[in-house]
Design a protein around this motif. Structure first.
Motif, PDB file in Angstrom:
ATOM      1  N   ASP A   1     -12.898  39.258  56.853  1.00  0.00           N
ATOM      2  CA  ASP A   1     -12.076  38.529  57.802  1.00  0.00           C
ATOM      3  C   ASP A   1     -12.507  37.066  57.876  1.00  0.00           C
ATOM      4  OD1 ASP A   1     -10.772  40.894  58.374  1.00  0.00           O
ATOM      5  OD2 ASP A   1     -12.072  41.389  60.056  1.00  0.00           O
ATOM      6  N   SER A   2     -11.867  36.344  58.793  1.00  0.00           N
ATOM      7  CA  SER A   2     -12.200  34.948  59.047  1.00  0.00           C
ATOM      8  C   SER A   2     -11.944  34.661  60.517  1.00  0.00           C
ATOM      9  CB  SER A   2     -11.355  34.017  58.173  1.00  0.00           C
ATOM     10  OG  SER A   2     -10.005  34.008  58.637  1.00  0.00           O
ATOM     11  N   SER A   3     -12.132  33.435  60.924  1.00  0.00           N
ATOM     12  CA  SER A   3     -11.890  33.065  62.310  1.00  0.00           C
ATOM     13  C   SER A   3     -10.418  33.221  62.699  1.00  0.00           C
ATOM     14  CB  SER A   3     -12.346  31.621  62.555  1.00  0.00           C
ATOM     15  OG  SER A   3     -11.808  30.747  61.581  1.00  0.00           O
ATOM     16  N   TRP A   4      -9.535  33.394  61.725  1.00  0.00           N
ATOM     17  CA  TRP A   4      -8.134  33.640  62.024  1.00  0.00           C
ATOM     18  C   TRP A   4      -7.954  34.857  62.930  1.00  0.00           C
ATOM     19  CZ3 TRP A   4      -3.908  30.997  62.099  1.00  0.00           C
ATOM     20  CH2 TRP A   4      -3.652  29.973  61.176  1.00  0.00           C
ATOM     21  N   ASP A   5      -8.755  35.896  62.707  1.00  0.00           N
ATOM     22  CA  ASP A   5      -8.565  37.139  63.458  1.00  0.00           C
ATOM     23  C   ASP A   5      -8.578  36.919  64.961  1.00  0.00           C
ATOM     24  OD1 ASP A   5      -8.539  38.339  61.039  1.00  0.00           O
ATOM     25  OD2 ASP A   5     -10.344  39.534  61.319  1.00  0.00           O
ATOM     26  N   MET A   6      -9.406  35.997  65.414  1.00  0.00           N
ATOM     27  CA  MET A   6      -9.616  35.830  66.842  1.00  0.00           C
ATOM     28  C   MET A   6      -8.582  34.920  67.509  1.00  0.00           C
ATOM     29  SD  MET A   6     -11.940  37.893  67.276  1.00  0.00           S
ATOM     30  CE  MET A   6     -13.079  38.816  66.241  1.00  0.00           C
ATOM     31  N   VAL A   7      -7.634  34.398  66.709  1.00  0.00           N
ATOM     32  CA  VAL A   7      -6.573  33.561  67.288  1.00  0.00           C
ATOM     33  C   VAL A   7      -5.180  34.021  66.871  1.00  0.00           C
ATOM     34  CG1 VAL A   7      -8.090  31.540  67.374  1.00  0.00           C
ATOM     35  CG2 VAL A   7      -6.576  31.860  65.394  1.00  0.00           C
ATOM     36  N   ILE A   8      -5.080  34.964  65.926  1.00  0.00           N
ATOM     37  CA  ILE A   8      -3.809  35.284  65.299  1.00  0.00           C
ATOM     38  C   ILE A   8      -2.792  35.834  66.289  1.00  0.00           C
ATOM     39  CG2 ILE A   8      -4.366  37.662  64.615  1.00  0.00           C
ATOM     40  CD1 ILE A   8      -2.476  34.996  62.521  1.00  0.00           C
ATOM     41  N   GLY A   9      -3.258  36.378  67.423  1.00  0.00           N
ATOM     42  CA  GLY A   9      -2.326  36.852  68.443  1.00  0.00           C
ATOM     43  C   GLY A   9      -1.481  35.756  69.036  1.00  0.00           C
ATOM     44  N   GLY A  10      -1.974  34.504  68.951  1.00  0.00           N
ATOM     45  CA  GLY A  10      -1.161  33.348  69.296  1.00  0.00           C
ATOM     46  C   GLY A  10      -1.093  32.960  70.746  1.00  0.00           C
ATOM     47  N   GLU A  11      -1.587  33.802  71.673  1.00  0.00           N
ATOM     48  CA  GLU A  11      -1.546  33.486  73.084  1.00  0.00           C
ATOM     49  C   GLU A  11      -2.857  33.910  73.746  1.00  0.00           C
ATOM     50  OE1 GLU A  11       2.407  34.320  75.100  1.00  0.00           O
ATOM     51  OE2 GLU A  11       2.515  35.704  73.401  1.00  0.00           O
ATOM     52  N   SER A  12      -3.147  33.328  74.888  1.00  0.00           N
ATOM     53  CA  SER A  12      -4.383  33.677  75.588  1.00  0.00           C
ATOM     54  C   SER A  12      -4.381  35.121  76.053  1.00  0.00           C
ATOM     55  CB  SER A  12      -4.601  32.750  76.782  1.00  0.00           C
ATOM     56  OG  SER A  12      -3.525  32.860  77.707  1.00  0.00           O
ATOM     57  N   LYS A  13      -3.205  35.718  76.182  1.00  0.00           N
ATOM     58  CA  LYS A  13      -3.128  37.119  76.607  1.00  0.00           C
ATOM     59  C   LYS A  13      -3.268  38.082  75.434  1.00  0.00           C
ATOM     60  CE  LYS A  13       1.886  37.770  76.235  1.00  0.00           C
ATOM     61  NZ  LYS A  13       3.122  38.187  76.939  1.00  0.00           N
ATOM     62  N   SER A  14      -3.293  37.560  74.184  1.00  0.00           N
ATOM     63  CA  SER A  14      -3.289  38.439  73.020  1.00  0.00           C
ATOM     64  C   SER A  14      -4.181  37.947  71.885  1.00  0.00           C
ATOM     65  CB  SER A  14      -1.858  38.604  72.495  1.00  0.00           C
ATOM     66  OG  SER A  14      -1.277  37.341  72.210  1.00  0.00           O
TER      67      SER A  14
END
Length: 429
Positions: free
Chosen positions: A85-98
């Motif tokens: 993985d990469s740091s993408w995983d922790m932001v890919i949900g796109g919103e603070s709720k996800s």
């Protein structure tokens, strides 16, 4: 059964790589390489969090790592991704709720997102070319001794803070378990021994809380079809013989080949291999959102050293966790002892909040129970989210995020999970 599992696994790998192109094109209007570019990551996060920075961190052994930052006025929190993985995983949900990193940033913390050596964002070295074998002669034990200490030291230097909170998913937690534990050194003093002990001393004094999301430790009982193939079918050894450098790197030629392979296998197969890949690796759950799984497939896999895969094979085969096993003669040369040094988890003294997934095929119940039986209970709070998969933390439904994000927020504030939510050890079956 083994042949069928391997076929489906290889087919999923093809689909996962191919979807780098289709998912990025659909969501962001960029192609295969751009889907994992630093520029796209910065723009993606800035559009959602207001600001994002990119930093380069050089480890003691010469790797140049990329670490992103979502600046905040609060204390620094490092959020570390898992294997492939990469740091993408922790932001890919796109919103603070996800999305875990965006949620932590919305709570006012100063969020840092490192990338492990060998993934798409961290493919530089001060001495070695990425095409050289020397660049890829590394594994998870090195992350605990070099990457993690370097990242934390960098954050402390930039922010002026005295300590950080560390949140690790999957391999990101394995790295911290290895870094914080004493190891079984029995031979003469060696540079490797000195490095491991120096890293442990630093980490122990620099981390005020270690949060694990689907924390991985022992892997003897893993039910992951991918890891089963790596171990029982000697998948790792087989690939290592022919390519001992990168495993699932992100490249244009491989993406094109795999896209065609995925298309034709899926066209003529009654099994929708692209949809069941997540199940083969770590289990799936009704708590996983299909659209978020699709979005994640656009940025995963991000590559890892082939030696790292072989080391996880060793963990499964031996039931131990520690350094890379080169065999008696190789261990003597590398470590000053013929037996491989292993971690002793009972020696970890940092406060830990461990969030386990109940439907996790990678971090299986037996291995989870063994870990908790060895950790010092005075430093551990934990909770089992019965319906979660290994990946629900970043591809979950809104309901899933609503279930664990408040607990995560509480842990960051209090260094312990809500006591009323804890599962008794007898529930670990």
């Amino acid at each position: 059964m083994a042949a069928a599992s391997l076929l489906v696994l290889l087919s999923w790998i093809a689909c996962a790589q191919a979807q780098h192109a289709s998912t990025a094109d659909e969501l962001h209007g960029h192609g295969v390489s751009a889907s994992l570019s630093a520029e796209l990551f910065l723009r993606f996060v800035r559009e959602r969090a207001g600001n994002c920075e990119m930093h380069n961190v050089t480890t003691e052994d010469g790797y140049v790592l990329t670490m992103f930052r979502i600046p905040g006025a609060g204390k620094p929190v490092i959020v570390q991704h898992g294997i492939l993985d990469s740091s993408w995983d922790m932001v890919i949900g796109g919103e603070s709720k996800s999305a875990v990193a965006l949620a932590i940033a919305s709570w006012g913390y100063d969020v840092w997102l490192p990338n492990a050596r060998g993934n798409t964002f961290s493919r530089k070295h001060v001495r070695y070319e990425v095409s050289s074998q020397e660049f890829w002669n590394t594994s998870v034990a090195d992350l605990s001794m070099f990457d993690t200490p370097a990242n934390i030291a960098y954050v402390l230097n930039v922010t002026g803070a005295k300590s950080v909170t560390y949140v690790g998913h999957s391999q990101g937690s394995e790295t911290m378990f290895l870094g914080l534990a004493e190891w079984t050194w029995t031979g003469a003093p060696s540079p490797r021994r000195a490095q491991q002990q120096k890293a442990r001393t630093f980490l122990e004094s620099s981390i005020d809380l270690f949060v694990g999301l689907s924390p991985v430790s022992y892997l003897k009982d893993t039910r992951s079809a991918l890891l089963w193939a790596v171990s029982h079918a000697h998948f790792g050894d087989l690939i290592y013989k022919y390519d001992s450098k990168a495993f699932l790197p992100h490249t244009w030629p491989s993406a094109l080949l795999e896209q065609q392979l995925c298309f034709w296998i899926t066209k003529f197969s009654p099994i929708k291999v692209c949809e069941i890949g997540l199940s083969l690796i770590c289990g799936v759950s009704d708590q996983d959102d299909k659209q978020r799984v699709t979005a994640a497939s656009g940025v995963v896999p991000a590559g890892t050293p082939m030696r790292n895969i072989v080391q996880f094979q060793q963990f499964i085969d031996s039931g131990r966790v520690g350094d890379f096993d080169f065999g008696a003669a190789g261990n003597l040369a590398a470590y000053g002892q013929s037996d491989v040094p292993n971690a002793t988890f009972s020696t970890i003294k940092v406060p830990m909040a461990l969030l386990f997934a109940g439907n996790d095929d990678l971090a299986a119940p037996g291995d989870r129970a063994r870990l908790l039986s060895e950790l010092d209970a005075r430093h551990v709070s934990h909770k089992i989210y019965e319906d979660f998969s290994h990946a629900t933390w970043f591809v979950g439904t809104d309901e899933a995020f609503s279930a664990f994000l408040p607990d995560l927020k509480y842990a960051l504030e209090n260094k312990v999970l809500p006591s009323s939510e804890l599962e008794p050890p007898s529930m670990l079956v």
